[in-house]
Design a protein around this motif. Structure first.
Motif, mmCIF file in Angstrom:
data_model
loop_
_atom_site.group_PDB
_atom_site.id
_atom_site.type_symbol
_atom_site.label_atom_id
_atom_site.label_comp_id
_atom_site.label_asym_id
_atom_site.label_seq_id
_atom_site.Cartn_x
_atom_site.Cartn_y
_atom_site.Cartn_z
ATOM 1 N N ALA A 25 29.478 33.953 30.932
ATOM 2 C CA ALA A 25 29.811 33.002 29.868
ATOM 3 C C ALA A 25 30.282 33.729 28.616
ATOM 4 N N GLU A 26 29.632 34.834 28.291
ATOM 5 C CA GLU A 26 30.043 35.607 27.119
ATOM 6 C C GLU A 26 31.456 36.150 27.292
ATOM 7 N N ILE A 27 31.763 36.648 28.486
ATOM 8 C CA ILE A 27 33.101 37.184 28.748
ATOM 9 C C ILE A 27 34.122 36.053 28.773
ATOM 10 N N CYS A 28 33.749 34.943 29.417
ATOM 11 C CA CYS A 28 34.664 33.811 29.536
ATOM 12 C C CYS A 28 35.010 33.219 28.173
ATOM 13 N N SER A 29 34.060 33.221 27.266
ATOM 14 C CA SER A 29 34.315 32.706 25.926
ATOM 15 C C SER A 29 35.338 33.568 25.187
ATOM 16 N N ALA A 30 35.308 34.869 25.465
ATOM 17 C CA ALA A 30 36.278 35.771 24.847
ATOM 18 C C ALA A 30 37.646 35.665 25.508
ATOM 19 N N TYR A 31 37.654 35.442 26.830
ATOM 20 C CA TYR A 31 38.908 35.376 27.595
ATOM 21 C C TYR A 31 38.945 34.094 28.426
ATOM 22 N N PRO A 32 39.139 32.929 27.781
ATOM 23 C CA PRO A 32 39.119 31.648 28.502
ATOM 24 C C PRO A 32 40.462 31.350 29.167
ATOM 25 N N THR A 33 40.762 32.103 30.212
ATOM 26 C CA THR A 33 42.048 31.948 30.863
ATOM 27 C C THR A 33 41.917 31.982 32.367
ATOM 28 N N MET A 34 42.901 31.427 33.027
ATOM 29 C CA MET A 34 42.958 31.414 34.475
ATOM 30 C C MET A 34 42.934 32.852 35.004
ATOM 31 N N GLY A 35 42.267 33.060 36.106
ATOM 32 C CA GLY A 35 42.148 34.407 36.666
ATOM 33 C C GLY A 35 40.711 34.857 36.714
ATOM 34 N N GLY A 36 39.902 34.359 35.775
ATOM 35 C CA GLY A 36 38.469 34.634 35.813
ATOM 36 C C GLY A 36 38.123 36.105 35.891
ATOM 37 N N LEU A 37 37.361 36.481 36.920
ATOM 38 C CA LEU A 37 36.863 37.850 37.053
ATOM 39 C C LEU A 37 37.983 38.877 36.981
ATOM 40 N N TYR A 38 39.100 38.576 37.626
ATOM 41 C CA TYR A 38 40.226 39.514 37.643
ATOM 42 C C TYR A 38 40.756 39.767 36.235
ATOM 43 N N PHE A 39 40.996 38.698 35.484
ATOM 44 C CA PHE A 39 41.530 38.846 34.134
ATOM 45 C C PHE A 39 40.532 39.575 33.246
ATOM 46 N N TRP A 40 39.246 39.258 33.399
ATOM 47 C CA TRP A 40 38.219 39.886 32.577
ATOM 48 C C TRP A 40 38.217 41.399 32.760
ATOM 49 N N VAL A 41 38.266 41.832 34.016
ATOM 50 C CA VAL A 41 38.254 43.267 34.301
ATOM 51 C C VAL A 41 39.493 43.934 33.718
ATOM 52 N N CYS A 42 40.649 43.300 33.918
ATOM 53 C CA CYS A 42 41.897 43.861 33.378
ATOM 54 C C CYS A 42 41.848 43.981 31.861
ATOM 55 N N LYS A 43 41.297 42.978 31.200
ATOM 56 C CA LYS A 43 41.304 42.961 29.739
ATOM 57 C C LYS A 43 40.281 43.924 29.160
ATOM 58 N N MET A 44 39.104 44.005 29.785
ATOM 59 C CA MET A 44 38.057 44.872 29.245
ATOM 60 C C MET A 44 38.331 46.342 29.505
ATOM 61 N N LYS A 45 38.980 46.668 30.636
ATOM 62 C CA LYS A 45 39.321 48.061 30.958
ATOM 63 C C LYS A 45 40.768 48.128 31.396
ATOM 64 N N PRO A 46 41.715 48.008 30.454
ATOM 65 C CA PRO A 46 43.136 47.976 30.828
ATOM 66 C C PRO A 46 43.638 49.262 31.449
ATOM 67 N N ASP A 47 42.900 50.360 31.275
ATOM 68 C CA ASP A 47 43.312 51.627 31.863
ATOM 69 C C ASP A 47 43.016 51.687 33.357
ATOM 70 N N LEU A 48 42.256 50.713 33.875
ATOM 71 C CA LEU A 48 41.941 50.674 35.296
ATOM 72 C C LEU A 48 42.901 49.722 35.998
ATOM 73 N N ASN A 49 44.097 50.209 36.333
ATOM 74 C CA ASN A 49 45.063 49.352 37.000
ATOM 75 C C ASN A 49 44.573 48.885 38.363
ATOM 76 N N GLU A 50 43.634 49.627 38.938
ATOM 77 C CA GLU A 50 43.078 49.242 40.221
ATOM 78 C C GLU A 50 42.225 47.976 40.104
ATOM 79 N N SER A 51 42.113 47.435 38.878
ATOM 80 C CA SER A 51 41.352 46.198 38.700
ATOM 81 C C SER A 51 41.955 45.048 39.484
ATOM 82 N N VAL A 52 43.196 45.207 39.930
ATOM 83 C CA VAL A 52 43.795 44.182 40.788
ATOM 84 C C VAL A 52 42.988 44.041 42.066
ATOM 85 N N PHE A 53 42.223 45.095 42.435
ATOM 86 C CA PHE A 53 41.323 44.993 43.578
ATOM 87 C C PHE A 53 40.370 43.821 43.401
ATOM 88 N N THR A 54 39.898 43.641 42.160
ATOM 89 C CA THR A 54 38.982 42.539 41.876
ATOM 90 C C THR A 54 39.618 41.206 42.222
#
Length: 480
Positions: free
Chosen positions: A86-115
């Motif tokens: 909920a804390e993460i979703c409030s910061a990033y309330p967008t479609m994609g959920g877990l995937y978008f959160w990982v990308c946004k919090m650690k943008p240097d991890l391009n492998e986040s597409v795995f999520t």
């Protein structure tokens, strides 16, 4: 304020401001209220159908003691996970959920597409599981009503394709009243409190009482997965930065209470656990109802649960289609143009039908091999938990990964909540791959590690063959 697209200026709606700050063009009509968003997560969790379909896992591994205490312990930790999300979703309330959160919090991890890939497959597998369960309920109803036993090839059902999350909330509340009342009023024998809270059952072959009780915890975790689904419709909700996190937490809190009421009714009303274990019905819960309330009311109870299961399947495919849309938007999914196309109902229909197609292909395994199909289904639960683990790991080891918090914030409790969620998720992932029967053979072996391992291999191959050349991180679709 204005945002521009291809040189055109557009007025900014207050509800879209946070989305614009994330660099995403608002494209969906914001028509969903808190009740609608809550219904999405509530429907994905599917408390009545989830508990009914998986009750035998705990009933035969630990019995009433494992079910009751496992439900409350797992509900508590799943609530902590919900607070974290909920804390993460409030910061990033967008479609994609877990995937978008990982990308946004650690943008240097391009492998986040795995999520994204792992989570999208987990949702599709969960939808397949739901559709199979519908077929099993239909089969059990035929067996109870007419004494007919359906073969695997006839245990199939069609998919439906429309959104009914609000209806599901009311159906769950009303269905819970119907099921609990029917069980407690009609059961010829009521079990004692001592039986409900302390009795241990073991049909697994394992000698360790503690391990057997822990295996029963899997039923609760399987039932409670899905709270994060509200994020998949965040771009369709009014004030999503507030409503989506409330829906994430509220769905778990509500499911905990409703599930507890339903579970207690089942435990007080069950007549003979050995009879449920030896049932010839397609799904064991049918035998529990049959023994407790008779054939006619069993049909009623199975209808209530089956309708709930149908709605859960629809919601799962709705959520997976939104995730495919988000992945395509960031060049993390092939056929970008097609998967970004919306129909007149503003539904990404390519994602919907892709989910259904993959589900049909996987369902064919059930006809050819029940063992192979069960391995695929069990992999869905662990794939969801592995997907959960990735944003939680970032919040634990990179606590400063969120720079701009939303209205929903845990403050000083953020790291302890995330750390407890991290430990519980690791524990559950390990528990999911352990053998559930002893001695293990080719028929009762837990093949989930094989299925998940195969899925990870496919995702890895796809990354090196296509993903690493196409995916370069989140794509901004608007300039402010």
């Amino acid at each position: 304020m204005y945002y521009s697209i291809a040189g055109e200026a557009h007025d900014v709606n207050l509800s879209d401001q946070r989305l614009l700050d994330l660099g995403i063009r608002p494209k969906f009509r914001r028509e969903m209220s808190l009740f609608g968003v809550l219904g999405i997560s509530f429907c994905a969790i599917g408390i009545l159908n989830g508990m009914s379909s998986a009750i035998q896992t705990g009933l035969f591994s630990g019995g009433p003691l494992g079910l009751f205490w496992g439900w409350n312990i797992c509900s508590f930790f799943m609530l902590l996970i919900a607070f974290s999300f909920a804390e993460i979703c409030s910061a990033y309330p967008t479609m994609g959920g877990l995937y978008f959160w990982v990308c946004k919090m650690k943008p240097d991890l391009n492998e986040s597409v795995f999520t994204g890939w792992l989570y999208s497959m987990a949702m599709v597998f969960t939808g397949v599981s739901a559709n199979l369960s519908v077929a099993l309920y239909l089969s059990s109803m035929a067996e109870v009503g007419q004494g007919r036993t359906l073969t695997r090839s006839r245990n199939r059902c069609d998919r439906m394709g429309r959104h009914m999350s609000t209806l599901f909330v009311w159906w769950t509340l009303g269905g819970t009243v119907v099921l609990v009342t029917t069980l407690l009023v009609k059961a010829p024998m009521k079990n004692s409190a001592d039986f409900v809270f302390t009795n241990v059952q073991n049909f697994t072959g394992w000698q360790s009482r503690g391990f057997v009780v822990l295996l029963g915890f899997l039923q609760a975790v399987y039932t409670l997965e899905g709270c994060e689904t509200a994020a998949q419709v965040a771009e369709e909700a009014v004030r999503a930065e507030i409503l989506a996190p409330l829906a994430v937490v509220g769905s778990i809190a509500g499911s905990w209470l409703i599930g507890l009421a339903y579970l207690l009714a089942l435990l007080f009303a069950v007549q003979d656990i050995a009879s449920v274990q030896a049932t010839t019905f397609a799904i064991p819960i049918a035998q529990l109802f049959y023994d407790a309330v008779g054939p006619q009311l069993t049909q009623l109870c199975l209808i209530v649960i089956m309708v709930s299961q149908v709605m859960a399947a629809i919601t799962t495919f709705t959520a997976s289609s939104r995730l495919f849309y988000a992945l395509a938007r960031d060049n993390a999914f092939p056929l970008k143009k097609q998967f970004l196309t919306l129909n007149r109902f503003q539904a990404p229909y390519w994602g919907v039908w892709t989910s259904v197609l993959i589900g049909c292909i996987i369902s064919c395994a059930y006809i050819g091999s029940a063992i192979a199909f069960n391995a695929i289904l069990s992999s869905a639960a662990i794939s969801v938990m592995l997907s959960y683990l990735q944003p939680i790991i970032i919040r634990v080891f990179w606590p400063d990964s969120i720079q701009d918090f939303g209205p929903f914030r845990l403050g000083k409790w953020s790291w302890p909540v995330n750390f407890a969620s991290f430990l519980f998720t690791i524990f559950v992932c390990i528990l999911f791959i352990l053998p559930t029967a002893y001695p293990a053979d080719v028929l009762n072996m837990n093949y989930s590690i094989v299925a998940v391992g195969g899925l990870l291999v496919v995702i890895t191959i796809n990354w090196f063959w296509w993903g690493r050349h196409s995916f370069k991180g989140l794509v901004k679709t608007v300039t402010i």
